[in-house]
Design a protein around this motif. Structure first.
Motif, PDB file in Angstrom:
ATOM      1  N   UNK A  75       0.783  -1.285  -0.003  1.00 33.05           N
ATOM      2  CA  UNK A  75      -0.094   0.133  -0.168  1.00 33.05           C
ATOM      3  C   UNK A  75       0.868   1.414  -0.136  1.00 33.05           C
ATOM      4  N   UNK A  76       1.878   1.239   0.721  1.00 35.01           N
ATOM      5  CA  UNK A  76       2.862   2.415   0.784  1.00 35.01           C
ATOM      6  C   UNK A  76       3.460   2.627  -0.498  1.00 35.01           C
ATOM      7  N   UNK A  77       3.964   1.563  -1.252  1.00 35.31           N
ATOM      8  CA  UNK A  77       4.631   1.592  -2.403  1.00 35.31           C
ATOM      9  C   UNK A  77       3.422   2.082  -3.570  1.00 35.31           C
ATOM     10  N   UNK A  78       2.227   1.550  -3.468  1.00 37.26           N
ATOM     11  CA  UNK A  78       1.034   2.094  -4.285  1.00 37.26           C
ATOM     12  C   UNK A  78       0.958   3.621  -4.376  1.00 37.26           C
ATOM     13  N   UNK A  79       0.738   4.318  -3.019  1.00 40.33           N
ATOM     14  CA  UNK A  79       0.485   5.441  -2.815  1.00 40.33           C
ATOM     15  C   UNK A  79       1.682   6.432  -2.879  1.00 40.33           C
ATOM     16  N   UNK A  80       2.853   5.992  -3.282  1.00 43.32           N
ATOM     17  CA  UNK A  80       4.133   6.808  -3.409  1.00 43.32           C
ATOM     18  C   UNK A  80       4.584   7.227  -1.873  1.00 43.32           C
ATOM     19  N   UNK A  81       4.183   6.594  -0.775  1.00 39.35           N
ATOM     20  CA  UNK A  81       4.767   6.891   0.440  1.00 39.35           C
ATOM     21  C   UNK A  81       6.076   6.378   0.683  1.00 39.35           C
ATOM     22  N   UNK A  82       6.400   5.194  -0.070  1.00 36.62           N
ATOM     23  CA  UNK A  82       7.755   4.666  -0.110  1.00 36.62           C
ATOM     24  C   UNK A  82       8.266   4.561  -1.571  1.00 36.62           C
ATOM     25  N   UNK A  83       9.433   4.980  -1.883  1.00 39.56           N
ATOM     26  CA  UNK A  83       9.700   5.073  -3.369  1.00 39.56           C
ATOM     27  C   UNK A  83      11.186   4.199  -3.528  1.00 39.56           C
ATOM     28  N   UNK A  84      11.559   3.685  -2.686  1.00 39.86           N
ATOM     29  CA  UNK A  84      12.637   2.809  -2.422  1.00 39.86           C
ATOM     30  C   UNK A  84      12.564   1.397  -2.565  1.00 39.86           C
ATOM     31  N   UNK A  85      13.674   0.611  -2.478  1.00 44.31           N
ATOM     32  CA  UNK A  85      13.594  -0.830  -2.511  1.00 44.31           C
ATOM     33  C   UNK A  85      12.713  -1.422  -1.593  1.00 44.31           C
ATOM     34  N   UNK A  86      12.195  -2.599  -1.671  1.00 43.27           N
ATOM     35  CA  UNK A  86      11.022  -3.259  -0.846  1.00 43.27           C
ATOM     36  C   UNK A  86      11.186  -4.655  -0.987  1.00 43.27           C
TER      37      UNK A  86
END
Length: 132
Positions: A75-86
């Motif tokens: 969810x954080x990746x999808x909304x752009x709150x996290x843009x680093x590696x995951x």
């Protein structure tokens, strides 16, 4: 994230959400479980979103989540709150999808550019009996 499925002492527990006036007064009984899952999930995403924002972008190198935490990471990746590696280990996306709580996230991740998707690793086995 103060989350538990069944422990009502956890602030974002699903069972606590089932017992809330909001759940009982604003949803049909057939929507109680899915709604409580969605409410708990969004509260957990908010906890992590706030932690990322307060710490600043340079505070973390990799976002890692397992099961429920893997879905929160998605969810954080999808909304752009996290843009680093995951790294997402057995993310509980299918469980949340079954209750209608994740469709937009799955669509947003599918629409990410290839270079962004290349930063994400999902590890999941087909023998997982908890999260198919």
């Amino acid at each position: 994230m103060a989350m538990s499925l069944w422990n009502p002492t956890k602030r974002n527990s699903v069972v606590l959400g089932l017992l809330s006036p909001r759940a009982m007064l604003t949803r049909w009984p057939s929507q109680w479980i899915g709604g409580a899952l969605a409410d708990s999930f969004e509260a957990c995403v908010d906890v992590q979103r706030t932690a990322l924002r307060d710490a600043g972008p340079a505070a973390f190198d990799v976002l890692i989540g397992s099961s429920w935490g893997g879905a929160v990471a998605a969810a954080l990746i999808a909304e752009g709150a996290w843009t680093g590696p995951a790294v997402m280990l057995c993310p509980a996306l299918s469980e949340l999808r079954r209750h209608g709580a994740i469709e937009a996230i799955v669509d947003q991740i599918a629409a990410l550019p290839a270079e962004r998707k290349a930063q994400c690793l999902i590890v999941h086995g087909d023998a997982d009996e908890t999260i198919p």
